[in-house]
Write a protein that holds these residues in place. Structure first.
Motif, mmCIF file in Angstrom:
data_model
loop_
_atom_site.group_PDB
_atom_site.id
_atom_site.type_symbol
_atom_site.label_atom_id
_atom_site.label_comp_id
_atom_site.label_asym_id
_atom_site.label_seq_id
_atom_site.Cartn_x
_atom_site.Cartn_y
_atom_site.Cartn_z
ATOM 1 N N ASP A 1 0.841 -1.203 0.000
ATOM 2 C CA ASP A 1 0.000 0.000 0.000
ATOM 3 C C ASP A 1 0.872 1.247 0.000
ATOM 4 O O ASP A 1 0.583 2.244 -0.641
ATOM 5 N N LYS A 2 1.961 1.169 0.776
ATOM 6 C CA LYS A 2 2.834 2.334 0.935
ATOM 7 C C LYS A 2 4.272 1.847 0.979
ATOM 8 O O LYS A 2 4.608 0.997 1.802
ATOM 9 N N GLY A 3 5.109 2.344 0.069
ATOM 10 C CA GLY A 3 6.498 1.879 0.010
ATOM 11 C C GLY A 3 7.398 2.608 0.996
ATOM 12 O O GLY A 3 6.942 3.434 1.786
ATOM 13 N N ASP A 4 8.665 2.263 1.014
ATOM 14 C CA ASP A 4 9.651 3.037 1.782
ATOM 15 C C ASP A 4 10.813 3.333 0.842
ATOM 16 O O ASP A 4 10.761 3.026 -0.350
ATOM 17 N N LYS A 5 11.907 3.895 1.389
ATOM 18 C CA LYS A 5 12.965 4.373 0.483
ATOM 19 C C LYS A 5 13.644 3.240 -0.293
ATOM 20 O O LYS A 5 14.137 3.447 -1.392
ATOM 21 N N ASP A 6 13.610 2.010 0.278
ATOM 22 C CA ASP A 6 14.271 0.896 -0.408
ATOM 23 C C ASP A 6 13.340 0.132 -1.348
ATOM 24 O O ASP A 6 13.779 -0.744 -2.074
ATOM 25 N N TRP A 7 12.062 0.427 -1.268
ATOM 26 C CA TRP A 7 11.096 -0.374 -2.023
ATOM 27 C C TRP A 7 11.093 -0.004 -3.511
ATOM 28 O O TRP A 7 10.905 1.131 -3.891
ATOM 29 N N LYS A 8 11.319 -1.013 -4.353
ATOM 30 C CA LYS A 8 11.384 -0.770 -5.797
ATOM 31 C C LYS A 8 10.164 -1.335 -6.529
ATOM 32 O O LYS A 8 10.017 -1.142 -7.734
ATOM 33 N N GLY A 9 9.347 -2.091 -5.800
ATOM 34 C CA GLY A 9 8.247 -2.828 -6.450
ATOM 35 C C GLY A 9 6.987 -1.990 -6.616
ATOM 36 O O GLY A 9 6.998 -0.755 -6.523
ATOM 37 N N ASN A 10 5.871 -2.701 -6.864
ATOM 38 C CA ASN A 10 4.574 -2.048 -7.052
ATOM 39 C C ASN A 10 4.112 -1.350 -5.783
ATOM 40 O O ASN A 10 4.345 -1.846 -4.673
ATOM 41 N N VAL A 11 3.438 -0.234 -5.975
ATOM 42 C CA VAL A 11 2.820 0.455 -4.837
ATOM 43 C C VAL A 11 1.340 0.625 -5.149
ATOM 44 O O VAL A 11 0.973 1.020 -6.260
#
Lengths: 280, 353
Positions: free
Chosen positions: A182-192
Motif C-alpha cells: 500500500d505504501k512503500g519506503d525508500k528501499d522499495w522498488k516494487g509495485n505500490v
C-alpha cells in the motif's frame, strides 16, 4: 484421503514439540511442530485450508490455519501473529518446548474440484498464511493444475512474510507471482498500491477459481474485481476467521447465520458468504 | 408396547425414598418466590405443582462451569476428567416439563453428531428422567406455539396428572422400567378407565394451553426483517446482560479458559457458559468484532434460535419455556418479538434499509 487421529475425547490435544521458528516480520513468526509420538507424525494428514487447535498449557487454546502443505509430511507449520495471550506465549516458546495440538478441523479447500483449473490466489497481509498451504500444494503437484497466478499485497514492506518463499515462487516459470505494498519506503522498488491495483497488470481468464484471504476490508474490493472479470460467485473461495473454542461444532463461537465456520468452513464461496449476513 | 401404569400423586415421596439408595435425586423445590431444580434430601421438599424454574435442567448435563482436563506442567501430561464423571452416582431428575424435555433432545443433537462430546453424554446416560405433563399454561411459556407441549421421547417415565390425585405413568425406556421395578408396590397397571382419564387430561390440556404465536411464515418474516430498523427498536432496552442465555434450556454456547494453579506446576482447562450477547463473543485476533452493536448481538441470538438451529438440526431452537422473558431485566419478551416480526408484512418497504 482424510485421516483424523481418532481418540475417545476429542478435546484432548496430542503433545507436539517445537522444532524450528523463523521470524517473518516484526509480529509474525513461522513455527514448525512435530508430534512427540512417532505414530502421529505418519497418521496426521490434512487438506490445505484446514486448521488445528493449539494449546499452550495453562494459558489457553486457539485455532490456527495450517500453513504447511500435506505434500511435505512429518511436520506442521503455523504462521502466527503476536496478538494476544496465547500467541504471545507461542512466540516465547524455545526449541524443544511442548505444546498441544488437535485436529485437523474444518473443510479445507476443495482439492478435487480445483484439479485442472486455472487458479488465482489473492492474499492480503497474513491472509497468505492459510493460502500458502494450498500454494505449496499446487507447486508440488503443478501438473494437476492450469495457470497459476498469485497476487499478494501488504500495507508496507516491513509486513511482507515468507520472503524467501515469495522469491522462490517468483522464480518458477509456471507460476505468475505479483506483489504490491500500500505504501512503500525508500528501499522499495516494487509495485505500490492496494492489492486490487494488480488486476490492471494481468489479463485473468474468466474460467478461473479465485482463492482469496485477507483482512475483512479487502474482500469487497477484491470480489468486485473478480466479478468484473466474469468469475462466478461460486468460484471465488475465501477462508474466514473466527475464534473457535472447540473446533468441532459445539461451542458456537464461530456461528455465522446458519453455518458453523469450524464445520461448514472455514472455506466458503462468496456465494455462500453473501447469503450469510455478518460473515465478512 | 410397554404397558402404562397409574400411581397416587402423594406417593411421589415414597418413590423418592425407594430410589435414594441408587440415585442422587433432583427435582423442583421452592426458592423464595420461585422454583429451582435442586437436590432433594427430604422427600417433602419436592413441589410437583410448579410453574417453571429459574434455570433449565441443562445445568445437569452442561454445568455452568466444568473442568475438562488437567495439565501437569512438569511431566507435560494431560488428564481428562471423564473417568471422574463415570464414577459419579447416577442421578434421578424428577418432574421435568415437556418444554424442557424437548430442550434436552435438542442438546442431545448438539453434543452428539460427528464429534461426540463425552462430558455431556456420560452425564446424560447416567441420568434417569421423570417427565411431568403440564395441563395448565404457565406465566411466561408459549410451548404450544413452538409445538413443544408434547413429547414422544426424551423421558424415561412420563407422568400426566389424572383424576385430581393420580398420575398416568408412561414408560419411555428400560431405565424407566427399572425405576418402576424399584418401587413396584406404588404402580398399578393402567386399566380402561385410567386410559379414559388420561385422554380427558390431554383434551383439557389442548383446550387450556393457548396458541399465541403463529410460526406459519416465520421463514418469510425472518428474511424480510433482517436488515429492518425494527431490530434497533427491539434492542434499545437490551443491556446485553446475557440472562436470557443463562436461563435458556437450549443455549449451549461455552467459553474455554485455562487456569494456572498457584504452584505453577499444574493447570485446569475449564469450560463455562457463555452468551452471544456479550460484547467479546464474536471478537477475533487483532480486535475485529463481527457483531459490534448490541442490536446485532440480540438479533443474532434470535436468528440462531429460529433459523440456525432449524438449519443444522431440523428443529427451531426455542422451546417456548418463557424463561428468557421472565429473566430479562428490560422486559424483552421473545413471544412479543416474534409477534412483532410477524406483522412485518404491514410495514411499508420504504422503511427497509
Amino acid at each position: 484421503m482424510q485421516l483424523q487421529v481418532k481418540k475417545e475425547n476429542v478435546y484432548v490435544p496430542d503433545l507436539a514439540r517445537l522444532v524450528s521458528k523463523r521470524k517473518m516480520s516484526g509480529t509474525e513468526t513461522l513455527f514448525e511442530f512435530e508430534f512427540v509420538e512417532d505414530r502421529l507424525r505418519d497418521l496426521f494428514d490434512y487438506r490445505p485450508g484446514q486448521f488445528v487447535q493449539l494449546s499452550m498449557f495453562g494459558i489457553g487454546e486457539a485455532p490456527f490455519s495450517i500453513s504447511s502443505t500435506p505434500t511435505r509430511k512429518g511436520f506442521i507449520e503455523l504462521g502466527i501473529r503476536r496478538t494476544g495471550s496465547v500467541t504471545n506465549a507461542i512466540h516465547n516458546l524455545k526449541l524443544g518446548d511442548i505444546v498441544g495440538i488437535r485436529g485437523p478441523y474444518g473443510n479445507g479447500f476443495p482439492l478435487e474440484a480445483l484439479k485442472g483449473r486455472n487458479l488465482l490466489f489473492v492474499a492480503g497481509g497474513i491472509g497468505l498464511v492459510p493460502l500458502r498451504s494450498l500454494i505449496n500444494y499446487v507447486v508440488d503437484r503443478r501438473s494437476q493444475f492450469g495457470d497459476v497466478t498469485i497476487f499478494y499485497g501488504t500495507r508496507n514492506p516491513s509486513e511482507i512474510i515468507f520472503k524467501d518463499e515469495l522469491a522462490s515462487w517468483d522464480a518458477l516459470d509456471d507460476v505468475d507471482f505479483l506483489m504490491t505494498v500500500d505504501k512503500g519506503d525508500k528501499d522499495w522498488k516494487g509495485n505500490v498500491g492496494v492489492v486490487t491495483t494488480l488486476f490492471n497488470k494481468r489479463e485473468i481468464d474468466p474460467n478461473t477459481v479465485a482463492l482469496v484471504c485477507g483482512p475483512p476490508v479487502m474482500y469487497k474490493f477484491v470480489v468486485d474485481e473478480l466479478l468484473k472479470i466474469g468469475i462466478g460467485r461460486d468460484e471465488i473461495l475465501v477462508s474466514l476467521e473466527r475464534r473457535m473454542k472447540c473446533g468441532v461444532g459445539k461451542c458456537a463461537h464461530c456461528q455465522i447465520g446458519h453455518k458453523l465456520t469450524c464445520m461448514d468452513g472455514p472455506v466458503f464461496s462468496i456465494f455462500e458468504v453473501e447469503q450469510l449476513q455478518e460473515a465478512i | 408396547m410397554c404397558p402404562s401404569y397409574v400411581m397416587n400423586q402423594g406417593d411421589i415421596t415414597k418413590l423418592i425414598e425407594s430410589a435414594r439408595d441408587s440415585f442422587d435425586i433432583f427435582g423442583p423445590v421452592k426458592k423464595r418466590t420461585k422454583h429451582v431444580f435442586d437436590k432433594i434430601d427430604d422427600p417433602a421438599q419436592i413441589e410437583m405443582d410448579y410453574d417453571s424454574t429459574i434455570l433449565s435442567p441443562r445445568k445437569f448435563f452442561q454445568p455452568p462451569s466444568e473442568v475438562m482436563m488437567t495439565f501437569d506442567l512438569e511431566e507435560k501430561s494431560v488428564d481428562d476428567t471423564l473417568e471422574n464423571l463415570r464414577a459419579e452416582r447416577p442421578r434421578l431428575l424428577l418432574a421435568v416439563h415437556s418444554c424442557d424435555l424437548n430442550g434436552i433432545l435438542l442438546l442431545d443433537k448438539v453434543f452428539g453428531g460427528e464429534y461426540v462430546d463425552h462430558y455431556y453424554n456420560i452425564r446424560r446416560d447416567k441420568t434417569t428422567i421423570v417427565g411431568l405433563n403440564c395441563l395448565e399454561p404457565c406465566e411466561y411459556g408459549f410451548c404450544r406455539s413452538m409445538n413443544t407441549h408434547h413429547v414422544v421421547e426424551g423421558y424415561d417415565l412420563f407422568l400426566t396428572p389424572i383424576d385430581g390425585d393420580r398420575y398416568f405413568v408412561q414408560v419411555g425406556t428400560a431405565k424407566g422400567e427399572h425405576l418402576i421395578h424399584m418401587a413396584e408396590n406404588l404402580f398399578t397397571l393402567a386399566e380402561t378407565g385410567d386410559v379414559q382419564s388420561f385422554k380427558n387430561a390431554l383434551k383439557h390440556k389442548q383446550e387450556a394451553l393457548p396458541h399465541e404465536v403463529d410460526l406459519e411464515g416465520i421463514n418469510e418474516y425472518l428474511d424480510l426483517s433482517f436488515s429492518h430498523p425494527v431490530w434497533d427498536e427491539i434492542a434499545e432496552d437490551c443491556v446485553n446482560c446475557g440472562a436470557c442465555a443463562m436461563v435458556c434450556p437450549t443455549c449451549y454456547c461455552y467459553d474455554v479458559v485455562d487456569e494456572l494453579d498457584i504452584s505453577l506446576t499444574s493447570a485446569d482447562r475449564t469450560r463455562k457458559w457463555d452468551a452471544c450477547l456479550f460484547q467479546d463473543f464474536a471478537l477475533v485476533a487483532g480486535g475485529h468484532n463481527f457483531r459490534e452493536t448490541p442490536a446485532a448481538r440480540l438479533k443474532y441470538r434470535f436468528y440462531h434460535k429460529m433459523r440456525g438451529f432449524a438449519n443444522e438440526y431440523g428443529i427451531i431452537g426455542c422451546t417456548g419455556c418463557g424463561r428468557c422473558t421472565a429473566a430479562c431485566p428490560s422486559d424483552i419478551s421473545i413471544k412479543e418479538v416474534l409477534k412483532r416480526l410477524s406483522t412485518i408484512w404491514e410495514v411499508p418497504v420504504s422503511g427497509v434499509k
